[in-house]
Design an enzyme around this catalytic site. Structure first.
Site, short mmCIF file in Angstrom:
data_model
loop_
_atom_site.label_atom_id
_atom_site.label_comp_id
_atom_site.label_asym_id
_atom_site.label_seq_id
_atom_site.Cartn_x
_atom_site.Cartn_y
_atom_site.Cartn_z
N GLY B 20 -1.71 4.40 -15.99
CA GLY B 20 -2.08 3.65 -14.79
C GLY B 20 -2.93 4.45 -13.82
CG ASP B 21 -2.34 7.71 -10.36
OD1 ASP B 21 -3.12 7.27 -9.51
OD2 ASP B 21 -1.91 8.88 -10.36
#
Lengths: 148, 148
Positions: B20-21
């Site tokens: 995700g990040d």
């Protein structure tokens, strides 16, 4: 990864994804066609570049929510049905680290929302929604605290 | 969440967080003090707002890598030691969905890098590093393909 959302591996994967990239928020938009003058929209969202097609496979595995392609080339995956948000967050809760407070606040708001019967109840709901601002580090005041 | 990185729950959480990040990349900066004219820096990185103090707890649990505070108010957590990157990615690999290709390419580069003996070997390494560009959707060419 083909586990269902209820496996601890997929649950913790999604918790990590939500902590890293996701967003949990409730918007309250003034709208006179609603009983208390506001449209209340709870949302869990993820964002990824449209170049990342594998993201669609991941979204399908979650089994609810929907994906749209934004004009700026971003996939926006949102869960906005209240029952789906509730189920999704319940399953991720044991594994969330960074966004556990947001998830708990969302659950509180969804539970409280069901029991709103009066303008005063609704005002309390807006106060709860407003408290997201602090948790999500928003610079802008997203919810105007006008009397509904 | 107090599991060690080798538990499947923490491993899959971190895989979700990285998908995700996070960011997996290798930079090759021209630098004449290095044997082949380039400083090669493999990195696994995560970024979060400094307002999110819980992120530090999470970083500590990973047990390697380091956090710095950037001037723009972002925690930048990076793993840059080659052995640490290797161990970290090995443990996450079974759970990665979106960044599995990047993780595999990183492992390939780290393995290949050990066996570079000639300028031609190093050129091949630069080609491998360059192929990150496509995977990470970079607009800019990060690695200049000059003869080292």
């Amino acid at each position: 990864m083909s586990q269902k959302i209820n496996s601890s591996v997929f649950g913790s994967y999604l918790a990590g994804f939500l902590d890293g990239d996701g967003s949990i928020y409730v918007r309250a938009k003034p709208n006179s066609s609603y009983k208390y003058g506001y449209q209340v929209s709870p949302t869990v969202a993820f964002f990824q570049s449209v170049k990342n097609r594998t993201f669609l496979t991941l979204c399908k595995q979650i089994q609810f929510g929907k994906v749209r392609v934004r004009k700026d080339g971003i996939f926006e995956y949102t869960i906005s049905k209240q029952e789906e948000i509730k189920t999704f967050l319940e399953q991720l809760m044991p594994y969330l680290v960074l966004k556990q407070d947001q998830a708990k606040l969302m659950q509180k708001i969804l539970d409280y929302k069901k029991h709103v019967r009066t303008v005063d109840d609704f005002k309390k709901l807006l106060v709860l929604i407003e408290s997201f601002r602090e948790l999500n580090y928003s610079k802008k005041r997203k919810v105007r605290m006008l009397t509904p």
